[in-house]
Scaffold this motif. Structure first.
Motif, PDB file in Angstrom:
ATOM      1  N   TYR A  67      90.465  54.272   8.115  1.00 47.04           N
ATOM      2  CA  TYR A  67      89.898  53.100   7.455  1.00 47.04           C
ATOM      3  C   TYR A  67      88.554  53.431   6.835  1.00 47.04           C
ATOM      4  O   TYR A  67      87.866  54.372   7.251  1.00 47.04           O
ATOM      5  CB  TYR A  67      89.722  51.951   8.460  1.00 47.04           C
ATOM      6  N   SER A  68      88.197  52.643   5.831  1.00 46.54           N
ATOM      7  CA  SER A  68      86.880  52.714   5.209  1.00 46.54           C
ATOM      8  C   SER A  68      86.322  51.298   5.160  1.00 46.54           C
ATOM      9  O   SER A  68      87.004  50.336   5.525  1.00 46.54           O
ATOM     10  CB  SER A  68      86.993  53.250   3.781  1.00 46.54           C
ATOM     11  N   LEU A 269      87.716  74.399   6.837  1.00 48.78           N
ATOM     12  CA  LEU A 269      88.411  73.133   7.062  1.00 48.78           C
ATOM     13  C   LEU A 269      88.144  72.224   5.871  1.00 48.78           C
ATOM     14  O   LEU A 269      86.987  72.004   5.496  1.00 48.78           O
ATOM     15  CB  LEU A 269      87.892  72.470   8.343  1.00 48.78           C
ATOM     16  N   ILE A 270      89.196  71.702   5.279  1.00 51.21           N
ATOM     17  CA  ILE A 270      89.077  70.752   4.178  1.00 51.21           C
ATOM     18  C   ILE A 270      89.483  69.377   4.680  1.00 51.21           C
ATOM     19  O   ILE A 270      90.573  69.203   5.247  1.00 51.21           O
ATOM     20  CB  ILE A 270      89.940  71.166   2.978  1.00 51.21           C
ATOM     21  N   LEU A 271      88.602  68.410   4.491  1.00 52.89           N
ATOM     22  CA  LEU A 271      88.878  67.022   4.823  1.00 52.89           C
ATOM     23  C   LEU A 271      88.939  66.225   3.527  1.00 52.89           C
ATOM     24  O   LEU A 271      88.025  66.321   2.702  1.00 52.89           O
ATOM     25  CB  LEU A 271      87.785  66.443   5.722  1.00 52.89           C
ATOM     26  N   PHE A 272      89.984  65.449   3.349  1.00 55.96           N
ATOM     27  CA  PHE A 272      90.105  64.589   2.172  1.00 55.96           C
ATOM     28  C   PHE A 272      90.177  63.146   2.638  1.00 55.96           C
ATOM     29  O   PHE A 272      90.995  62.782   3.493  1.00 55.96           O
ATOM     30  CB  PHE A 272      91.345  64.941   1.353  1.00 55.96           C
ATOM     31  N   TYR A 273      89.347  62.279   2.012  1.00 59.90           N
ATOM     32  CA  TYR A 273      89.167  60.896   2.451  1.00 59.90           C
ATOM     33  C   TYR A 273      88.952  60.054   1.198  1.00 59.90           C
ATOM     34  O   TYR A 273      88.926  60.579   0.083  1.00 59.90           O
ATOM     35  CB  TYR A 273      87.948  60.860   3.386  1.00 59.90           C
ATOM     36  N   ARG A 304      92.426  50.442   4.051  1.00 57.64           N
ATOM     37  CA  ARG A 304      93.252  51.539   4.589  1.00 57.64           C
ATOM     38  C   ARG A 304      93.311  52.652   3.559  1.00 57.64           C
ATOM     39  O   ARG A 304      93.739  52.462   2.423  1.00 57.64           O
ATOM     40  CB  ARG A 304      94.650  51.059   4.944  1.00 57.64           C
ATOM     41  N   VAL A 305      92.854  53.820   3.965  1.00 58.44           N
ATOM     42  CA  VAL A 305      92.664  54.923   3.031  1.00 58.44           C
ATOM     43  C   VAL A 305      93.258  56.215   3.589  1.00 58.44           C
ATOM     44  O   VAL A 305      93.558  56.311   4.780  1.00 58.44           O
ATOM     45  CB  VAL A 305      91.159  55.130   2.737  1.00 58.44           C
TER      46      VAL A 305
END
Length: 460
Positions: A67-68, A269-273, A304-305
């Motif tokens: 969530y955002s 580590l790649i985080l996508f948000y 919701r993302v």
């Protein structure tokens, strides 16, 4: 001797097990601007081309319940400070200069830090907007956010921001570049990030890419047919939105490929948000129906993302249903660095590093939202929403209760006069969460509700 031989035989496995808990040398955090889960093939969207992001999801960890906040500044403030908005909110487009960011955190842990993309946290109100004199320039300048290098759109006053896309304006390490002819802003951001990673490839790095795409204005990208005509590059139309999503995905792919060419992919580590849901001018096909974008609303389509974590050889292909919210990123970064948060730092977040490192996790059982983008220019139509949710229910402070179970954007209102025992228990739980989270410390903005001009609502 038998025991010694057994230890020797098991040593490689013991070392591997011990290494499994070690964090990555580099962390790259990418945050899209205005795109909910319906915009991605890996979440069930069907209208946009996102093969690079879908590949990250297919070969990594995809969270189904991330969530955002409903709008950009609320999320950006929360993700960078690890605090819910009721702790440090002042006004829209402002990161209070007395706050510490995850840039300060990671720099303090010895990481080389870099940011490129969108800032919009130092000054927002135009000079002629009522009350602007009290709010202009009161935020954090990017030079003070503990990034060793920065290249950012909208780092100064709103009226000076220029374009984020074609012929972009950006502030790079203290120098303002205005209307750079023939260039596309997001291309320059990725170039800047990769140049930084090449220069610092022998160091531990934290790289933050808060993208501009696919935020309004919806204009042609270098993928669009209209791009070939320079006179059309500032043309605004929702018809360009699919190209913007496709180009966002292409940029993610180019960044990943660039990291691979630098020989750093196995250590990264790649985080996508994403910072909030899709623009309300956009309707997309998702879950067998048409979904209107929910940006700026507390609807599921506004909060919701996507959240995808990819680290080759360390994070297996999997799906996780744990609740994640923006405040969780700061303690997660500390844990990935193998550090404890400094004693003076407060956070509302819960680390999701165990889920990334294959360790036993104690995930949060609820998420909380204090959302009020006022005061600020063009925020006259907004109000305040305070609510909490878990996997099953969403409860607003004013008593509205919704069933939100599942991995889509469904939310069904419940009749408070006909609640089942399970629904009443869910309501009681979330009421307790709201009471708990609204205890001090609270910002002045959380204590006194104001309108878009900064005037107390009670005086309207």
């Amino acid at each position: 001797m038998k025991i010694a031989a057994l230890v020797v035989a098991l040593l490689p496995f013991l070392v591997a097990a011990a290494g499994a808990a070690e964090g990555p040398r580099n962390v790259v955090l990418i945050m899209a601007d205005d795109l909910g889960i319906e915009g991605f093939g890996c979440y069930g969207g069907v209208d946009y081309q996102t093969p690079n992001i879908d590949k990250l999801a297919a070969t990594g960890l995809r969270f189904t319940h991330a969530y955002s906040q409903p709008l950009c500044t609320p999320t950006r403030l929360e993700i960078m400070t690890g605090l819910e908005n009721q702790r440090n909110w002042r006004c829209f487009g402002i990161l209070p200069p007395d706050q510490k960011t995850f840039g300060h955190l990671m720099q303090g842990f010895g990481y080389a830090t870099c940011i490129a993309g969108k800032w919009q946290l130092q000054s927002y109100d135009p000079p002629d907007f009522p009350g602007a004199a009290e709010r202009r320039g009161i935020g954090m300048h990017p030079r003070d956010a503990a990034f060793d290098a920065y290249s950012l759109f909208h780092s100064l006053h709103t009226e000076d921001k220029g374009s984020r896309y074609a012929n972009p304006t950006f502030l790079r390490n203290g120098k303002l570049h205005q209307a750079v002819e023939g260039k596309y802003g997001e291309d320059l951001s990725v170039d800047f990030l990769l140049d930084f990673m090449q220069e610092h490839r022998d160091e531990r790095m934290f790289v933050y890419y808060p993208m501009a795409l696919p935020h309004w204005p919806m204009t042609p990208t270098p993928l669009s047919l209209a791009w070939s005509d320079p006179s059309r590059r500032q043309e605004v139309s929702p018809a360009h939105f699919p190209d913007m999503v496709a180009y966002m995905d292409q940029l993610v792919g180019r960044l990943v490929q660039g990291i691979e060419k630098l020989g750093l992919r196995e250590d990264t580590l790649i985080l996508f948000y994403s910072d909030n849901g899709t623009d309300r001018r956009i309707t997309s096909r998702f879950d067998g129906a048409k979904v209107q974008g929910g940006k700026a609303t507390p609807q599921q389509s506004g909060i919701r993302v996507p959240l995808i974590a990819n680290w080759p050889g360390r994070i297996p292909a999997s799906v996780n249903s744990d609740l994640i919210e923006p405040s969780d990123f700061l303690p997660t970064l500390a844990a990935l660095a193998g550090k404890q948060l400094p004693a003076a730092w407060r956070t509302d977040g819960v680390s999701f590093a165990p889920q990334l490192l294959g360790e036993k996790a104690s995930p949060r059982s609820w998420a909380f939202f204090w959302y009020d983008p006022r005061p600020g220019w063009d925020k006259e139509k907004y109000g305040r929403s305070i609510f909490a949710l878990d996997h099953q229910y969403k409860l607003f402070e004013d008593g509205r209760l919704y069933d939100i179970a599942g991995t889509t954007l469904r939310e069904t209102p419940l009749d408070l006069q006909q609640l089942t025992p399970a629904q009443q228990a869910g309501r009681d739980k979330l009421q307790a969460v709201i009471r708990q989270m609204m205890q001090p410390p609270l910002s002045a903005a959380a204590q006194t509700e104001v309108n878009a001009f900064g005037e107390p609502v009670s005086q309207e």
